[in-house]
Motif scaffolding. Structure first.
Motif, PDB file in Angstrom:
ATOM      1  N   SER A   1       0.831  -1.203   0.000  1.00 14.58           N
ATOM      2  CA  SER A   1       0.000   0.000   0.000  1.00 14.58           C
ATOM      3  C   SER A   1       0.865   1.252   0.000  1.00 14.58           C
ATOM      4  N   ALA A   2       0.281   2.363  -0.476  1.00 14.07           N
ATOM      5  CA  ALA A   2       0.967   3.654  -0.400  1.00 14.07           C
ATOM      6  C   ALA A   2       1.200   4.028   1.063  1.00 14.07           C
ATOM      7  N   THR A   3       0.304   3.580   1.952  1.00 12.07           N
ATOM      8  CA  THR A   3       0.472   3.834   3.388  1.00 12.07           C
ATOM      9  C   THR A   3       1.780   3.242   3.889  1.00 12.07           C
ATOM     10  N   ALA A   4       2.085   2.019   3.456  1.00 13.93           N
ATOM     11  CA  ALA A   4       3.323   1.360   3.880  1.00 13.93           C
ATOM     12  C   ALA A   4       4.551   2.112   3.369  1.00 13.93           C
ATOM     13  N   ILE A   5       4.476   2.603   2.131  1.00 15.46           N
ATOM     14  CA  ILE A   5       5.593   3.358   1.554  1.00 15.46           C
ATOM     15  C   ILE A   5       5.804   4.658   2.315  1.00 15.46           C
TER      16      ILE A   5
ATOM     17  N   LEU B   1      15.960   4.254   1.561  1.00 19.47           N
ATOM     18  CA  LEU B   1      15.133   4.349   0.354  1.00 19.47           C
ATOM     19  C   LEU B   1      15.199   3.060  -0.454  1.00 19.47           C
ATOM     20  N   GLU B   2      16.313   2.371  -0.367  1.00 13.61           N
ATOM     21  CA  GLU B   2      16.475   1.124  -1.123  1.00 13.61           C
ATOM     22  C   GLU B   2      15.473   0.055  -0.699  1.00 13.61           C
ATOM     23  N   ASP B   3      14.896   0.197   0.494  1.00 15.94           N
ATOM     24  CA  ASP B   3      13.863  -0.746   0.933  1.00 15.94           C
ATOM     25  C   ASP B   3      12.649  -0.713   0.021  1.00 15.94           C
ATOM     26  N   LEU B   4      12.489   0.388  -0.727  1.00 18.31           N
ATOM     27  CA  LEU B   4      11.305   0.563  -1.579  1.00 18.31           C
ATOM     28  C   LEU B   4      11.564   0.198  -3.040  1.00 18.31           C
ATOM     29  N   ILE B   5      12.767  -0.250  -3.346  1.00 10.79           N
ATOM     30  CA  ILE B   5      13.144  -0.423  -4.745  1.00 10.79           C
ATOM     31  C   ILE B   5      12.298  -1.475  -5.467  1.00 10.79           C
ATOM     32  N   ASN B   6      11.756  -2.440  -4.725  1.00  9.98           N
ATOM     33  CA  ASN B   6      10.966  -3.507  -5.350  1.00  9.98           C
ATOM     34  C   ASN B   6       9.465  -3.250  -5.353  1.00  9.98           C
ATOM     35  N   VAL B   7       9.027  -2.130  -4.729  1.00 12.25           N
ATOM     36  CA  VAL B   7       7.579  -1.896  -4.630  1.00 12.25           C
ATOM     37  C   VAL B   7       7.107  -0.707  -5.459  1.00 12.25           C
ATOM     38  N   VAL B   8       8.041  -0.008  -6.102  1.00 10.28           N
ATOM     39  CA  VAL B   8       7.676   1.096  -6.994  1.00 10.28           C
ATOM     40  C   VAL B   8       8.383   0.904  -8.330  1.00 10.28           C
ATOM     41  N   PRO B   9       7.810   1.415  -9.435  1.00 10.42           N
ATOM     42  CA  PRO B   9       8.514   1.344 -10.713  1.00 10.42           C
ATOM     43  C   PRO B   9       9.845   2.081 -10.633  1.00 10.42           C
TER      44      PRO B   9
ATOM     45  N   LYS C   1      13.647   6.517  -9.122  1.00  4.91           N
ATOM     46  CA  LYS C   1      14.663   7.477  -9.557  1.00  4.91           C
ATOM     47  C   LYS C   1      14.239   8.916  -9.248  1.00  4.91           C
ATOM     48  N   LEU C   2      12.951   9.210  -9.444  1.00  2.00           N
ATOM     49  CA  LEU C   2      12.461  10.560  -9.144  1.00  2.00           C
ATOM     50  C   LEU C   2      12.529  10.856  -7.650  1.00  2.00           C
ATOM     51  N   MET C   3      12.105   9.887  -6.820  1.00  3.99           N
ATOM     52  CA  MET C   3      12.183  10.089  -5.369  1.00  3.99           C
ATOM     53  C   MET C   3      13.640  10.271  -4.938  1.00  3.99           C
ATOM     54  N   GLU C   4      14.505   9.439  -5.475  1.00  2.00           N
ATOM     55  CA  GLU C   4      15.925   9.512  -5.142  1.00  2.00           C
ATOM     56  C   GLU C   4      16.510  10.872  -5.535  1.00  2.00           C
ATOM     57  N   SER C   5      16.140  11.343  -6.731  1.00  2.00           N
ATOM     58  CA  SER C   5      16.634  12.631  -7.217  1.00  2.00           C
ATOM     59  C   SER C   5      16.154  13.779  -6.337  1.00  2.00           C
ATOM     60  N   GLN C   6      14.854  13.770  -5.978  1.00  2.00           N
ATOM     61  CA  GLN C   6      14.302  14.826  -5.139  1.00  2.00           C
ATOM     62  C   GLN C   6      15.001  14.867  -3.776  1.00  2.00           C
ATOM     63  N   ILE C   7      15.159  13.703  -3.167  1.00  2.00           N
ATOM     64  CA  ILE C   7      15.783  13.644  -1.840  1.00  2.00           C
ATOM     65  C   ILE C   7      17.254  14.062  -1.918  1.00  2.00           C
ATOM     66  N   ASP C   8      17.949  13.611  -2.967  1.00  2.00           N
ATOM     67  CA  ASP C   8      19.351  14.011  -3.150  1.00  2.00           C
ATOM     68  C   ASP C   8      19.497  15.522  -3.302  1.00  2.00           C
ATOM     69  N   ASN C   9      18.454  16.159  -3.850  1.00  2.00           N
ATOM     70  CA  ASN C   9      18.471  17.615  -4.044  1.00  2.00           C
ATOM     71  C   ASN C   9      17.835  18.365  -2.873  1.00  2.00           C
ATOM     72  N   ASN C  10      17.657  17.655  -1.755  1.00  2.00           N
ATOM     73  CA  ASN C  10      17.124  18.250  -0.519  1.00  2.00           C
ATOM     74  C   ASN C  10      15.655  18.652  -0.603  1.00  2.00           C
ATOM     75  N   PHE C  11      14.906  18.041  -1.532  1.00  2.00           N
ATOM     76  CA  PHE C  11      13.445  18.168  -1.529  1.00  2.00           C
ATOM     77  C   PHE C  11      12.914  16.900  -0.861  1.00  2.00           C
TER      78      PHE C  11
END
Length: 422
Positions: free
Chosen positions: A213-217, A227-235, A240-250
C-alpha cells in the motif's frame, strides 16, 4: 481514440498503481489515459509526499498519457465531494469514454445497483432508513440495514446483510459508489469499470511483496528507513524521481510538519473557525481545548477523536482550517457540475492528442501556464485561489532546505512537464 479516466493521488506511484493502470486499459479497451490527480493536499487530510509536478511526471513516465489536477476544494474532502469533483472535471472535457477504479469487491454490477438505489431513493428505502434512524442507529448502519431490506424485498441482488455491510464500509467501494452516483446524477456517458484490489490492504503498513500500500511506503519514508527498501515496490521511474528529489534536498512532506502553523491559525481565529468546512456541532471547542494540552499533531488527533469523529475526518477538518476552506465555498463547488477549467500537470505525445480532442469537444478552459490565464470567471477564480494557496503553504515545507530555488508563487512559474517517449 478511446480515452480512459483514472482518479488518483499517486502518493507515490507504486506497483499497485501500475497493475491498476495496465488492467484498467485492458478492461476498458482504452487507447489513451487521463489521470485526474490531487495536488498538494489529499483526501485523507494529509499533504502529498512530493510536489504535484514530480508525482505527475512519475505517472506519465510509467504509462499515463495526461495528468490533470483535481481542484483543492474537492481533493481534501470526503468521498462524496471528492468524487463529484473528479467526475465533474472529467465529464467537462467531453472526451472521456470510461473510468476504472479499484474496489474491494471487484463487481461493477453490485456497485452500480447500490449506487442507483442511493441516487433514486425509492420511497420504500426511505421508510426503512427512517425506521432504523429512529431506532437510534448511526447513519451508516441504518443505511446499510435499509438498503438490505429494500434489496431483499425487491430481489435486486443476491447478497447477505453482512456482505452488503462490508461493501458499504470498505474504503475503495465507498469511493466507487460515489463515482457511479456522480455519473448517474450528471447523466454522463462515462462508463464505469472496476478491478479488484490485490495483495495489499488499503491501510496495511507491511512491505513484504512487490505490491504494497501507499500507506506502507509513506510509513517507511517517515521512519527514515533506507530508500532502497522501496526499490521492489515502486517502478524504477518513481524510485529514480524520489531519489533525485531527496538528493536535491526536496524531502518528503508529512502532516505533522504543519502542526505549528495549524495551532497558530486556530488560536488566531478561535472565535471564527466554525466558518471552515466540516467544523460543526461544537467540534471547534474540543479542538481549541485540546491544543492547549497537546504538543504534537498525533496527540491533538487522539484528543479530539471520538466515535462520531474518526481520525480521517478530524484530519480533513484540520486541513480545512489550515487551508482556510470555507463552508460556503465547498457548497458552491458541490453545486458546480461544469468545472470551469482543467489544469495540466504532465503529458506525453498521446496526452497532446487528448488535449487537442478536449479543445475540439469542450469549451472548458485549459490551463498550461497559469501566468497566461486571464481569470474573469468568478468560479474559476475561486477554485484557482485555493489551488495556489495550497501550493504556497505546501512549499513552506517542501522548499525548506532549498530556499534558493523558490521564486515566489510557484504555480505561476512551473509549466506542465512534457515526457518524451524514450
Amino acid at each position: 481514440m478511446k480515452v480512459l479516466g483514472l482518479i488518483v493521488e499517486y502518493n507515490p506511484f507504486h506497483n499497485g498503481h501500475m497493475h491498476h493502470l495496465l488492467e484498467s486499459k485492458k478492461k476498458s479497451g482504452a487507447t489513451h489515459t487521463v489521470a485526474i490527480m490531487s495536488g498538494h493536499f489529499l483526501q485523507r487530510g494529509e499533504p502529498a509526499l512530493f510536489d504535484k509536478w514530480t508525482r505527475a511526471k512519475a505517472a506519465v513516465e510509467s504509462g499515463v498519457d495526461l495528468v490533470i489536477e483535481l481542484p483543492t476544494l474537492y481533493a481534501t474532502q470526503s468521498a462524496e465531494f471528492f468524487s463529484h469533483g473528479a467526475i465533474s472535471t472529467l465529464n467537462s472535457t467531453n472526451s472521456i469514454d470510461s473510468i476504472c477504479f479499484g474496489s474491494e469487491i471487484g463487481d461493477i454490477d453490485i456497485l452500480y445497483q447500490i449506487s442507483q438505489i442511493l441516487v433514486d431513493e425509492p420511497e420504500e428505502f426511505k421508510q426503512h432508513l427512517k425506521y432504523h434512524l429512529n431506532e437510534g442507529l448511526l447513519f451508516p448502519t441504518a443505511r446499510s440495514k435499509a438498503l438490505f431490506k429494500y434489496i431483499s424485498n425487491n430481489k435486486i441482488l443476491n447478497i447477505t446483510e453482512n456482505s452488503l455491510y462490508e461493501v458499504l464500509n470498505s474504503s475503495n467501494n465507498i469511493l466507487g459508489i460515489e463515482y457511479i452516483k456522480s455519473i448517474i446524477k450528471l447523466k454522463s456517458s462515462i462508463k464505469p469499470y472496476t478491478i479488484q484490489r490485490i495483495k495489499s490492504e488499503y491501510n496495511s503498513t507491511d512491505i513484504n511483496s512487490s505490491i504494497c500500500s501507499a500507506t506502507a511506503i509513506r510509513q517507511s519514508l517517515k521512519s527514515n528507513e533506507n530508500l532502497e527498501d522501496l526499490i521492489n515496490v515502486v517502478p524504477n521511474t518513481t524510485y529514480k524521481l524520489m531519489e533525485s528529489q531527496i538528493d536535491n534536498n526536496f524531502n518528503p512532506v508529512f502532516d505533522d510538519y504543519f502542526y505549528n502553523i495549524l495551532i497558530g491559525t486556530i488560536l488566531r481565529e478561535e472565535k471564527n473557525i466554525n466558518k471552515y468546512f466540516d467544523v460543526n456541532e461544537g467540534i471547534e471547542n474540543k479542538i481549541i481545548n485540546s491544543i492547549m494540552n497537546t504538543s504534537s499533531l498525533d496527540e491533538l488527533l487522539m484528543s479530539v477523536k471520538s466515535k462520531r469523529y474518526t481520525m480521517t475526518k478530524i484530519k480533513r477538518i484540520l486541513t480545512n482550517i489550515l487551508l482556510s476552506i470555507k463552508k460556503e465555498d465547498v457548497i458552491k463547488a458541490k453545486n458546480t457540475d461544469n468545472i470551469p477549467y482543467i489544469r495540466i500537470l504532465a503529458f506525453n505525445d498521446k496526452g497532446r492528442e487528448i488535449i487537442r480532442n478536449i479543445k475540439k469537444n469542450s469549451d472548458v478552459t485549459i490551463i498550461n501556464k497559469l501566468s497566461s490565464v486571464n481569470i474573469k470567471d468568478e468560479n474559476l477564480k475561486l477554485f484557482l485561489n485555493y489551488d495556489i494557496k495550497s501550493t504556497n503553504l505546501y512549499n513552506i515545507m517542501y522548499y525548506k532546505n532549498r530556499k534558493d530555488k523558490i521564486k515566489g508563487y510557484m504555480d505561476y512559474y512551473i509549466s506542465p512537464i512534457y515526457v518524451k517517449k524514450t
